[in-house]
Scaffold this motif. Structure first.
Motif, mmCIF file in Angstrom:
data_model
loop_
_atom_site.group_PDB
_atom_site.id
_atom_site.type_symbol
_atom_site.label_atom_id
_atom_site.label_comp_id
_atom_site.label_asym_id
_atom_site.label_seq_id
_atom_site.Cartn_x
_atom_site.Cartn_y
_atom_site.Cartn_z
ATOM 1 N N GLN A 67 28.450 37.106 58.352
ATOM 2 C CA GLN A 67 27.790 36.634 59.575
ATOM 3 C C GLN A 67 26.282 36.575 59.382
ATOM 4 O OE1 GLN A 67 29.671 37.997 63.479
ATOM 5 N NE2 GLN A 67 30.680 39.407 62.055
ATOM 6 N N MET A 68 25.728 37.539 58.650
ATOM 7 C CA MET A 68 24.293 37.525 58.364
ATOM 8 C C MET A 68 23.895 36.299 57.558
ATOM 9 S SD MET A 68 23.542 41.534 57.429
ATOM 10 C CE MET A 68 23.523 42.816 58.699
ATOM 11 N N GLY A 69 24.731 35.911 56.599
ATOM 12 C CA GLY A 69 24.444 34.721 55.803
ATOM 13 C C GLY A 69 24.317 33.478 56.668
ATOM 14 N N ARG A 70 25.218 33.332 57.616
ATOM 15 C CA ARG A 70 25.157 32.181 58.514
ATOM 16 C C ARG A 70 23.924 32.250 59.419
ATOM 17 N NH1 ARG A 70 30.866 33.079 58.078
ATOM 18 N NH2 ARG A 70 30.901 34.608 59.778
ATOM 19 N N ILE A 71 23.628 33.438 59.911
ATOM 20 C CA ILE A 71 22.478 33.613 60.804
ATOM 21 C C ILE A 71 21.182 33.210 60.118
ATOM 22 C CG2 ILE A 71 21.045 35.394 61.897
ATOM 23 C CD1 ILE A 71 23.730 36.806 62.633
ATOM 24 N N VAL A 72 21.017 33.595 58.856
ATOM 25 C CA VAL A 72 19.792 33.263 58.119
ATOM 26 C C VAL A 72 19.685 31.746 57.933
ATOM 27 C CG1 VAL A 72 18.541 33.560 55.950
ATOM 28 C CG2 VAL A 72 19.739 35.500 56.967
ATOM 29 N N TRP A 109 24.767 30.107 66.649
ATOM 30 C CA TRP A 109 24.318 31.443 66.994
ATOM 31 C C TRP A 109 25.516 32.383 67.071
ATOM 32 C CZ3 TRP A 109 24.127 27.196 70.145
ATOM 33 C CH2 TRP A 109 25.020 27.179 71.216
ATOM 34 N N VAL A 110 25.216 33.687 67.105
ATOM 35 C CA VAL A 110 26.255 34.706 67.265
ATOM 36 C C VAL A 110 26.029 35.402 68.601
ATOM 37 C CG1 VAL A 110 27.250 36.846 66.381
ATOM 38 C CG2 VAL A 110 26.509 35.076 64.784
ATOM 39 N N ASP A 111 26.943 35.196 69.514
ATOM 40 C CA ASP A 111 26.920 35.909 70.784
ATOM 41 C C ASP A 111 28.256 36.630 70.940
ATOM 42 O OD1 ASP A 111 28.745 33.920 71.438
ATOM 43 O OD2 ASP A 111 27.410 32.863 72.800
ATOM 44 N N ARG A 112 28.495 37.193 72.091
ATOM 45 C CA ARG A 112 29.702 37.994 72.276
ATOM 46 C C ARG A 112 30.972 37.158 72.098
ATOM 47 N NH1 ARG A 112 32.868 39.192 76.621
ATOM 48 N NH2 ARG A 112 33.999 41.183 76.549
ATOM 49 N N ASP A 113 30.929 35.903 72.498
ATOM 50 C CA ASP A 113 32.118 35.065 72.405
ATOM 51 C C ASP A 113 32.423 34.639 70.974
ATOM 52 O OD1 ASP A 113 32.583 35.187 75.126
ATOM 53 O OD2 ASP A 113 31.393 33.391 75.551
ATOM 54 N N ILE A 167 25.658 34.513 49.968
ATOM 55 C CA ILE A 167 25.141 33.222 49.507
ATOM 56 C C ILE A 167 26.099 32.090 49.880
ATOM 57 C CG2 ILE A 167 24.563 31.847 47.470
ATOM 58 C CD1 ILE A 167 23.562 34.446 46.168
ATOM 59 N N ALA A 168 27.392 32.338 49.705
ATOM 60 C CA ALA A 168 28.377 31.300 50.034
ATOM 61 C C ALA A 168 28.325 30.935 51.511
ATOM 62 C CB ALA A 168 29.777 31.777 49.648
ATOM 63 N N CYS A 169 28.249 31.943 52.377
ATOM 64 C CA CYS A 169 28.189 31.679 53.826
ATOM 65 C C CYS A 169 26.869 31.043 54.216
ATOM 66 C CB CYS A 169 28.406 32.983 54.599
ATOM 67 S SG CYS A 169 30.095 33.604 54.504
ATOM 68 N N TYR A 170 25.772 31.470 53.584
ATOM 69 C CA TYR A 170 24.463 30.862 53.828
ATOM 70 C C TYR A 170 24.497 29.388 53.426
ATOM 71 C CZ TYR A 170 19.545 29.661 53.113
ATOM 72 O OH TYR A 170 18.321 29.024 53.137
ATOM 73 N N LYS A 223 35.823 45.855 53.931
ATOM 74 C CA LYS A 223 36.156 44.594 54.603
ATOM 75 C C LYS A 223 35.272 44.376 55.827
ATOM 76 C CE LYS A 223 40.056 41.960 56.483
ATOM 77 N NZ LYS A 223 39.331 41.545 57.695
ATOM 78 N N GLN A 224 35.002 45.447 56.576
ATOM 79 C CA GLN A 224 34.138 45.324 57.752
ATOM 80 C C GLN A 224 32.701 45.005 57.349
ATOM 81 O OE1 GLN A 224 35.248 49.223 59.403
ATOM 82 N NE2 GLN A 224 35.965 48.179 61.255
ATOM 83 N N ILE A 225 32.225 45.650 56.284
ATOM 84 C CA ILE A 225 30.874 45.357 55.793
ATOM 85 C C ILE A 225 30.788 43.905 55.334
ATOM 86 C CG2 ILE A 225 29.135 45.912 54.046
ATOM 87 C CD1 ILE A 225 30.217 48.776 54.022
ATOM 88 N N LEU A 226 31.814 43.449 54.625
ATOM 89 C CA LEU A 226 31.859 42.076 54.135
ATOM 90 C C LEU A 226 31.788 41.091 55.298
ATOM 91 C CD1 LEU A 226 32.257 40.374 51.539
ATOM 92 C CD2 LEU A 226 34.712 40.465 51.983
#
Length: 400
Positions: free
Chosen positions: A335-340, A140-144, A126-129, A327-330
């Motif tokens: 990143q999912m929050g930002r993507i949404v 967006w999220v790409d390789r870079d 929620i915070a990242c969203y 930590k990896q899941i977090l």
């Protein structure tokens, strides 16, 4: 509510063999059950328990942890984004958020998470969203720009050759590729079904410059996901740039009305077809279009289908892998929050959706509506577990 009858009624008319696979999958965990019963989630959702000031936006509708993945766009660049828009509609953004958060709580056992850690993931999402929404600018999220597990996934896709991709789903027989019907990723079709898929790809090819690229070599039923199992769906091998190692694989999937339609009291556009709805909103919400994305219909227009490049189910982050840390899941969930948020921003102000300004204001007030949304998600997850237990008893008794 008789949930077993609701599930049976919803799946009426779907292919029995693939439907049996779906029902078996749904028996494995509350999380998979949630993924396979989007319609039931919205039947159960108490919309008045969600933040009342949530703006309306073009939403995914079926947002959960496995509806994010990597893919190659038309530009051949690699992205990580939302990758399923079958249920997409104009609706309050809170509907996307509560379904994603519910999936975190429902998947907690599979991800080896305590209640406290599951809640922390949700709070961070929620915070990242909210922060990404407040910026008012879609990225967006790409390789870079990716990091952690998402970066590793994109690196893997970037380095995968066409032959590697083809060899996973096909074999060479007498210098010609054919699809491997292994019962796990694909099943044989009838002659009539193969002809239908071939005609659909042919209709798609008519709008393309290089029609020969889409000459069909082989067709099979595609097995993927949970919610769409039993829906008419094909894996189609086409000539591409040449046989056998420059062939291409397409995913051709029938589009059905959104599960949200019976519950949304917001005026919707009059779409040409259900597939046109899915393709239009996928193009609108994704950072870049999936390769070959288009809508086609049968000759009489009674059914419509989404055509796109076939993306392996494995092109997702395996959050349930035993080696993955909290930590990896977090990091992935952040990143999912930002993507949404970026997906919601891309459709702002279009065909009845709220303006970017309204979304920015909602994002800025995330600390105000977070508690209510978390409470709603926890209630939805508890209901999902109860419904799954009822389902398991019916499944074990042979009623499905």
């Amino acid at each position: 509510m008789d949930i077993v009858q609701t599930i049976l009624d919803f799946n009426t008319g779907r292919d029995p063999e693939r439907l049996a696979m779906k029902y078996a999958k749904m028996r494995t965990s509350p999380y998979v059950f949630l993924r396979g019963t989007c319609h039931l989630f919205y039947d159960r959702l108490q919309a008045d328990s969600l933040p009342a000031d949530a703006p309306n936006a073009w939403i995914c509708g079926d947002l959960h942890l496995e509806n994010f993945g990597s893919y190659k766009g038309d530009s051949r660049l690699v992205y990580f984004d939302i990758n399923d828009f079958d249920e997409s509609m104009l609706a309050p953004v809170s509907w996307d958020l509560v379904r994603l958060l519910t999936s975190v709580f429902a998947a907690a056992t599979s991800l080896r998470l305590s209640d406290e850690k599951a809640a922390r993931l949700c709070e961070n999402f929620i915070a990242c969203y909210g922060k990404a929404l407040e910026s008012g600018k879609a990225s967006w999220v790409d390789r870079d720009s990716a990091d952690g597990l998402v970066r590793a996934l994109l690196d893997k896709l970037r380095s995968r050759s066409r032959i590697d991709h083809l060899d996973k789903y096909t074999k060479i027989d007498k210098k010609r590729r054919v699809i491997l019907c292994d019962g796990a990723r694909s099943l044989k079709t009838s002659r009539k079904e193969a002809e239908r898929a071939t005609n659909l790809v042919g209709a798609y090819a008519e709008s393309q410059k290089d029609k020969k690229f889409f000459d069909v070599i082989d067709v099979a039923h595609r097995i993927a996901g949970a919610g769409s199992l039993g829906v008419e769906r094909y894996m189609v091998l086409v000539k591409g740039k040449g046989s056998p190692n420059e062939n291409y694989l397409l995913d051709v999937k029938q589009s059905l009305p959104s599960s949200l339609a019976a519950h949304v009291n917001i005026s919707q556009p009059k779409w040409v077809s259900q597939a046109n709805r899915v393709v239009t909103l996928q193009n609108r919400m994704q950072a870049a279009a999936t390769a070959f994305l288009n809508a086609v219909s049968t000759e009489k227009g009674e059914r419509s289908y989404v055509v796109r490049a076939l993306q392996p189910s494995a092109d997702r982050v395996a959050l349930d892998d035993a080696s993955v840390t909290f930590k990896q899941i977090l990091d992935v969930v952040n990143q999912m929050g930002r993507i949404v948020a970026w997906a919601h921003l891309r459709g702002s102000g279009l065909q009845g959706s709220s303006t970017a300004g309204a979304l920015v204001a909602f994002g800025a007030s995330s600390n105000m509506w977070q508690p209510k949304l978390l409470a709603a998600a926890q209630q939805c997850a508890a209901q999902t577990v109860d419904d799954w237990n009822t389902y398991c008893a019916a499944y074990d008794a042979g009623h499905l």
